[in-house]
Design an enzyme around this catalytic site. Structure first.
Site, short mmCIF file in Angstrom:
data_model
loop_
_atom_site.label_atom_id
_atom_site.label_comp_id
_atom_site.label_asym_id
_atom_site.label_seq_id
_atom_site.Cartn_x
_atom_site.Cartn_y
_atom_site.Cartn_z
N ASP A 184 -14.65 12.72 9.41
CA ASP A 184 -15.90 13.30 8.83
C ASP A 184 -15.58 14.83 8.72
O ASP A 184 -16.48 15.44 8.03
CB ASP A 184 -16.96 13.34 10.14
CG ASP A 184 -17.69 12.20 10.31
OD1 ASP A 184 -18.39 12.08 11.38
OD2 ASP A 184 -17.11 11.23 9.57
N CYS A 210 -23.55 2.13 2.59
CA CYS A 210 -23.95 3.41 2.19
C CYS A 210 -22.83 3.76 1.21
O CYS A 210 -21.85 2.90 1.17
CB CYS A 210 -24.13 4.23 3.40
SG CYS A 210 -22.49 4.72 4.09
N ILE A 242 -10.35 5.27 7.64
CA ILE A 242 -11.37 4.74 8.41
C ILE A 242 -12.33 4.08 7.48
O ILE A 242 -12.71 2.91 7.61
CB ILE A 242 -12.10 5.89 9.06
CG1 ILE A 242 -11.06 6.61 9.84
CG2 ILE A 242 -13.51 5.36 9.93
CD1 ILE A 242 -10.53 5.85 11.30
N ARG A 261 -20.06 -0.77 5.96
CA ARG A 261 -20.36 -0.34 7.06
C ARG A 261 -20.98 -1.50 8.06
O ARG A 261 -22.16 -1.61 8.46
CB ARG A 261 -21.62 0.71 7.17
CG ARG A 261 -21.29 1.90 6.19
CD ARG A 261 -20.19 2.80 6.65
NE ARG A 261 -20.27 3.43 7.95
CZ ARG A 261 -20.91 4.63 8.18
NH1 ARG A 261 -21.55 5.29 7.03
NH2 ARG A 261 -21.19 4.95 9.49
N ARG A 282 -28.28 4.47 9.06
CA ARG A 282 -27.51 3.53 9.67
C ARG A 282 -27.67 3.53 11.26
O ARG A 282 -27.56 2.41 11.98
CB ARG A 282 -26.23 3.43 9.30
CG ARG A 282 -25.81 3.38 7.81
CD ARG A 282 -24.39 3.36 7.73
NE ARG A 282 -24.20 1.74 8.31
CZ ARG A 282 -23.53 1.61 9.46
NH1 ARG A 282 -23.35 2.76 10.23
NH2 ARG A 282 -23.41 0.48 9.80
N LYS A 303 -25.19 16.02 16.12
CA LYS A 303 -26.16 14.96 15.48
C LYS A 303 -25.64 13.72 15.96
O LYS A 303 -26.20 12.82 16.43
CB LYS A 303 -25.95 14.93 13.95
CG LYS A 303 -26.49 13.76 13.27
CD LYS A 303 -26.44 13.45 11.81
CE LYS A 303 -24.92 12.96 11.35
NZ LYS A 303 -24.94 11.61 11.35
N ASN A 304 -24.24 13.21 16.19
CA ASN A 304 -23.58 12.00 16.51
C ASN A 304 -23.68 11.83 17.98
O ASN A 304 -23.06 10.75 18.57
CB ASN A 304 -22.26 11.84 15.77
CG ASN A 304 -22.47 11.38 14.31
OD1 ASN A 304 -23.58 11.40 13.77
ND2 ASN A 304 -21.37 11.69 13.65
N ARG A 337 -29.28 16.15 6.26
CA ARG A 337 -29.17 14.89 7.12
C ARG A 337 -28.26 15.67 8.68
O ARG A 337 -28.67 15.17 9.66
CB ARG A 337 -28.45 13.74 6.89
CG ARG A 337 -29.36 13.35 5.65
CD ARG A 337 -28.71 11.89 5.58
NE ARG A 337 -28.53 11.05 6.62
CZ ARG A 337 -28.08 9.89 6.59
NH1 ARG A 337 -27.70 9.01 5.55
NH2 ARG A 337 -27.86 9.05 7.63
C1 EPZ Z 1 -19.70 6.80 13.48
O1 EPZ Z 1 -20.00 5.84 12.63
C2 EPZ Z 1 -20.40 8.35 12.99
N1 EPZ Z 1 -21.76 7.95 12.84
C3 EPZ Z 1 -19.72 8.45 11.68
O2 EPZ Z 1 -20.43 9.79 11.19
C4 EPZ Z 1 -18.31 8.57 11.69
O3 EPZ Z 1 -17.80 8.63 10.38
C5 EPZ Z 1 -17.64 7.23 12.22
O4 EPZ Z 1 -18.34 6.80 13.56
C6 EPZ Z 1 -16.23 7.27 12.46
O5 EPZ Z 1 -15.87 8.42 13.17
C7 EPZ Z 1 -22.53 8.17 13.78
O6 EPZ Z 1 -21.68 8.37 15.09
C8 EPZ Z 1 -24.05 8.07 13.89
P1 EPZ Z 1 -17.11 3.03 13.40
P2 EPZ Z 1 -19.93 4.25 12.88
O7 EPZ Z 1 -18.18 1.99 13.69
O8 EPZ Z 1 -19.97 4.07 14.36
C9 EPZ Z 1 -15.45 -0.59 10.82
C10 EPZ Z 1 -21.28 11.25 9.72
O9 EPZ Z 1 -20.96 11.96 8.71
N2 EPZ Z 1 -16.46 -1.41 11.46
O10 EPZ Z 1 -16.49 3.93 14.12
O11 EPZ Z 1 -20.69 3.60 11.94
C11 EPZ Z 1 -16.37 0.55 9.92
O12 EPZ Z 1 -16.42 -0.41 8.61
C12 EPZ Z 1 -21.03 9.75 9.94
O13 EPZ Z 1 -21.85 11.69 10.63
C13 EPZ Z 1 -16.50 -2.58 11.15
O14 EPZ Z 1 -15.81 -3.26 10.67
O15 EPZ Z 1 -18.42 4.10 12.49
C14 EPZ Z 1 -15.04 1.45 9.76
O16 EPZ Z 1 -14.07 1.21 8.89
C15 EPZ Z 1 -20.41 9.14 8.69
N3 EPZ Z 1 -17.45 -3.38 11.99
C16 EPZ Z 1 -14.38 1.54 11.16
O17 EPZ Z 1 -14.81 0.48 11.74
C17 EPZ Z 1 -18.27 -2.93 12.99
O18 EPZ Z 1 -19.12 -3.56 13.52
C18 EPZ Z 1 -15.09 2.47 12.25
O19 EPZ Z 1 -16.27 2.65 11.96
C19 EPZ Z 1 -18.27 -1.41 12.89
C20 EPZ Z 1 -17.38 -0.74 12.22
#
Ligand code: EPZ
Length: 426
Positions: free
Chosen positions: A311, A116, A333, A121, A92, A22-23, A405
């Site tokens: 995840d 979420c 995370i 996020r 998202r 998916k990702n 999803r």
């Molecule tokens: C991706 O989300 C995945 N989604 C998530 O999978 C996964 O949990 C996550 O990466 C971490 O591995 C997809 O790839 C579609 P991040 P993403 O930006 O990119 C902070 C699932 O279950 N952050 O790596 O949104 C954030 O709050 C989903 O399939 C900021 O502060 O995650 C988090 O604490 C859930 N500012 C950390 O960084 C930003 O601009 C990592 O988030 C972006 C992120």
């Protein structure tokens, strides 16, 4: 709405085939916006999130056609560049259209995704990176309004935190920029490698795949893609843990063991026998003289790849509720990724949460009893499925749209492993 019914306590046996990730599917669909023409994405999973993303793409004027597991996206005639709130709020990952729309059109209006269940996020790193490339981003009315006159301009971008979609968005923004862009402290998840392979196959010039420093030499234009989506490592881990939690023996096929270095070591640490080939992983418990099954315990700390994946945190917690000792799970995370704990409590789990830490006191393999529970987010709901499969008695999981999803053909795949599971109307 539908609920999932599980008659638990039956060991899972046999083989289960993993679907496309998916990702990876979501950013790869977004990347087709970068080049006009007919793009082919193979091993495309049929999930609620991928169907939502196709609707988002059609909203821009993209034509889509699915033949088996191949999705064709024709991005020749795009008539506007706005991603509306009603689509973005349900998923998202819609924010991933921001980078490619800016690269191709120099303008985009994308709804802020909102939070979420697992956290706020934010997308500040995405915005910061675009602004470093010369884009003007205005936040108003819940939308990001991004504009630039002329092409984006290459620059150096440093991520405070290695954001997965932040890295993906800025990779896609930079491939058509003037000059060279360097992403520092970039995320290294395998899904990013899949995107880099796709973009380079379209004529991009990206170096540093699988490292935390990515160099993108801008090019004038790109050609349509024809590429395959990597197997879903989170689905793989979910089935491995489910087989282990039920005391069964099984083989996960069409997967990539190299994408799960941390999980496989943790499963070995609790006593499982794990055997890998290039595309399969076999899992089972060693025979014991006393014929009993004892699940060891091990601490987990979620980290960016190649650390333990956030995840798969909820799923591993379900396994640890059956262990014979105590372990500590540290979720580094996301700020609210223990929503599954209250539901596991209803099944007899003994878990204490304090901020980012959860202390799990295992109750042994008979420690969990079936109960009605509620899914709250995608991965929490798969944790409840694992607990329901291992627990004695019946478990009913409501709000299973969360599950749909990210898990293709879940009921069929579990039934194929011998589980007694079906859906009913709530
Ligand atoms: C991706 O989300 C995945 N989604 C998530 O999978 C996964 O949990 C996550 O990466 C971490 O591995 C997809 O790839 C579609 P991040 P993403 O930006 O990119 C902070 C699932 O279950 N952050 O790596 O949104 C954030 O709050 C989903 O399939 C900021 O502060 O995650 C988090 O604490 C859930 N500012 C950390 O960084 C930003 O601009 C990592 O988030 C972006 C992120």
């Amino acid at each position: 709405m539908e609920k999932l019914i599980i008659e638990g306590g039956k060991p899972l046996y046999g083989e289960v085939k993993i679907s496309g990730a998916k990702n990876a599917a979501l950013p790869l669909m977004a990347a087709t916006l970068l080049a006009p023409g007919r793009h082919f994405l193979r091993n495309m999973p049929n999930l609620r999130d991928t169907r939502t993303f196709v609707r988002l793409m059609e909203n821009f004027g993209v034509k889509s056609e699915r033949t088996g597991d191949v999705l064709m996206l024709d991005t020749t005639h795009l008539d506007h560049t706005e991603a509306p709130y009603d689509l973005v709020k349900t998923m998202r990952a819609s924010v991933l259209v921001l980078g490619p729309l800016m690269a191709r059109f120099g303008r985009a209006k994308v709804s802020l995704p909102g939070g979420c269940a697992i956290g706020a996020r934010p997308i500040n790193f995405h915005i910061m990176g675009l602004e470093r490339l010369g884009v003007t981003c205005t936040l108003e009315g819940g939308y990001v309004d991004a504009r630039i006159d002329g092409p984006l301009r290459g620059n150096v971008i440093y991520f405070d935190v290695p954001s997965v979609t932040g890295t993906e968005n800025l990779l896609m923004a930079a491939v058509l920029a003037e000059g060279t862009t360097v992403l520092k402290n970039a995320a290294r998840e395998p899904e990013i490698g899949n995107l880099i392979d796709m973009l380079n196959g379209m004529g991009a010039r990206i170096e540093g795949k699988d490292t935390d420093r990515l160099t993108i030499h801008g090019v004038k234009n790109l050609i349509p893609a024809d590429c395959s989506i990597i197997p879903d490592r989170i689905e793989t881990g979910t089935y491995l843990i489910a087989i282990a939690a039920t005391g069964g023996t099984g083989t996960v096929t069409n997967c990539n063991p190299a994408h799960l270095p941390s999980l496989l070591e943790k499963l070995r640490a609790v006593g499982l026998i794990i055997t890998e080939t290039e595309t399969t992983i076999a899992v089972g418990w060693p025979e014991r003289a006393d014929k009993r099954r004892v699940i060891g315990n091990v601490d987990i700390k979620t980290m960016p790849y190649p650390g333990y994946p956030t995840d798969l945190q909820a799923q591993f917690m379900a396994l640890m509720t059956l262990s014979s000792d105590t372990c500590v799970i540290n979720e580094t995370i996301f700020e609210n990724r223990f929503m599954h704990v209250a539901e596991l409590h209803r099944m007899g789990a003994r878990i204490r949460v304090d901020g980012h830490f959860a202390v799990v006191t295992g109750g042994g393999i008979d420690g969990m009893k079936g109960a009605p529970v509620m899914a709250t987010d995608l991965r929490a709901s798969s944790s409840l499925v694992i607990a329901g499969l291992a627990a004695s008695g019946r478990t009913e999981i409501s709000r299973i749209y969360h599950l749909e999803r990210g898990y293709e053909d879940l009921v069929d795949k579990l039934t194929g492993l011998g589980a007694k599971v079906w859906k009913e109307q709530e």
